[in-house]
Design an enzyme around this catalytic site. Sequence first.
Site, mmCIF file in Angstrom:
data_model
loop_
_atom_site.group_PDB
_atom_site.id
_atom_site.type_symbol
_atom_site.label_atom_id
_atom_site.label_comp_id
_atom_site.label_asym_id
_atom_site.label_seq_id
_atom_site.Cartn_x
_atom_site.Cartn_y
_atom_site.Cartn_z
ATOM 1 N N LYS A 140 38.122 3.095 -13.648
ATOM 2 C CA LYS A 140 37.752 2.784 -12.262
ATOM 3 C C LYS A 140 36.666 1.709 -12.209
ATOM 4 C CE LYS A 140 36.409 6.918 -10.974
ATOM 5 N NZ LYS A 140 36.478 7.720 -12.202
ATOM 6 N N ARG A 142 34.871 13.448 -4.594
ATOM 7 C CA ARG A 142 35.168 14.158 -5.838
ATOM 8 C C ARG A 142 35.533 15.617 -5.592
ATOM 9 N NH1 ARG A 142 31.743 10.651 -9.345
ATOM 10 N NH2 ARG A 142 32.013 11.202 -11.520
ATOM 11 N N ARG A 183 31.565 4.858 -25.181
ATOM 12 C CA ARG A 183 30.825 4.215 -24.104
ATOM 13 C C ARG A 183 29.317 4.425 -24.174
ATOM 14 N NH1 ARG A 183 32.745 5.427 -17.943
ATOM 15 N NH2 ARG A 183 31.355 7.211 -17.960
ATOM 16 N N ARG A 240 26.865 6.457 -22.693
ATOM 17 C CA ARG A 240 25.913 6.531 -21.595
ATOM 18 C C ARG A 240 25.152 7.834 -21.793
ATOM 19 N NH1 ARG A 240 28.878 6.019 -15.930
ATOM 20 N NH2 ARG A 240 28.561 8.259 -15.879
ATOM 21 N N ARG A 262 32.628 17.287 -17.923
ATOM 22 C CA ARG A 262 33.016 16.367 -16.854
ATOM 23 C C ARG A 262 34.529 16.354 -16.649
ATOM 24 N NH1 ARG A 262 30.805 10.844 -17.932
ATOM 25 N NH2 ARG A 262 30.775 10.526 -15.708
HETATM 26 P P1 AMP Z 1 29.894 8.414 -11.974
HETATM 27 O O1 AMP Z 1 29.108 7.201 -12.280
HETATM 28 O O2 AMP Z 1 30.782 8.275 -10.748
HETATM 29 O O3 AMP Z 1 30.654 8.945 -13.160
HETATM 30 O O4 AMP Z 1 28.835 9.555 -11.578
HETATM 31 C C1 AMP Z 1 27.858 10.027 -12.500
HETATM 32 C C2 AMP Z 1 27.427 11.431 -12.098
HETATM 33 O O5 AMP Z 1 26.850 11.425 -10.781
HETATM 34 C C3 AMP Z 1 28.539 12.466 -12.012
HETATM 35 O O6 AMP Z 1 28.842 13.027 -13.276
HETATM 36 C C4 AMP Z 1 27.943 13.479 -11.047
HETATM 37 O O7 AMP Z 1 26.974 14.291 -11.684
HETATM 38 C C5 AMP Z 1 27.218 12.596 -10.059
HETATM 39 N N1 AMP Z 1 28.113 12.185 -8.945
HETATM 40 C C6 AMP Z 1 28.546 10.923 -8.669
HETATM 41 N N2 AMP Z 1 29.361 10.919 -7.605
HETATM 42 C C7 AMP Z 1 29.467 12.206 -7.194
HETATM 43 C C8 AMP Z 1 30.194 12.868 -6.168
HETATM 44 N N3 AMP Z 1 31.015 12.184 -5.347
HETATM 45 N N4 AMP Z 1 30.057 14.218 -6.058
HETATM 46 C C9 AMP Z 1 29.234 14.909 -6.869
HETATM 47 N N5 AMP Z 1 28.540 14.366 -7.883
HETATM 48 C C10 AMP Z 1 28.654 13.012 -8.051
#
Ligand code: AMP
Length: 185
Positions: free
Chosen positions: A13, A88, A127, A129, A140
């Site tokens: 994404k 999500r 990756r 991170r 996750r």
């Molecule tokens: P991402 O960069 O989208 O993978 O987000 C990193 C982390 O932020 C995720 O693993 C969640 O802990 C939190 N997070 C991001 N977006 C959401 C969402 N829409 N709902 C809940 N937690 C989120």
Amino acid sequence: MRIVLLGAPGSGKGTQGEKIVDSFGVTHISTGDVLRAEVASGSPLGLQAKEIMDAGGLVSDEIIVGIARERIGQLDPVKGFMLDGFPRTLPQAEALDAMLDELGQPLDCIVLFDVDNEEIMTRLLARKRADDNEDTIRTRLQVYSDQTAPLISYYRDQGKLRVVKGVGDVEEIFQTIRGVLEDAV
Ligand code: AMP
């Protein structure tokens, strides 16, 4: 154009999202980026979110919907937007539909990145991170299949879901997505 990118962590994404933004000029909204900025600034929200993010869990719907509402409210309706990492959960998706209905700007299309779990694991381990160690990755992926995968049928029922194979050459995948998006709007 108003779109959502849907797919497991590591499904591409982020990479494809950048190309979509460059090519279509939409505003990129990533709740993960917003949260990482909050963590970096040491705000109360950041402190609260950090632990959850490091463990691979989901930040509460209430907080996330608040963030999304604020961002979406500030958008230029002409440019459109691309949501990445939001929604999500089903409550998030329903809240999003309600807020976009109010604005009279419903989603055009949801692009689902189809990548199998083994490939995802390989990509995420490469990756590196802070929240990408093997245990966290498993959490996750589990969270994705429990809480986010139900959005696939939610959007399919709305007739807005488009599935793109997310494996192979980055540029070829992008050309497929481009075709999908041009058809959708
Ligand atoms: P991402 O960069 O989208 O993978 O987000 C990193 C982390 O932020 C995720 O693993 C969640 O802990 C939190 N997070 C991001 N977006 C959401 C969402 N829409 N709902 C809940 N937690 C989120």
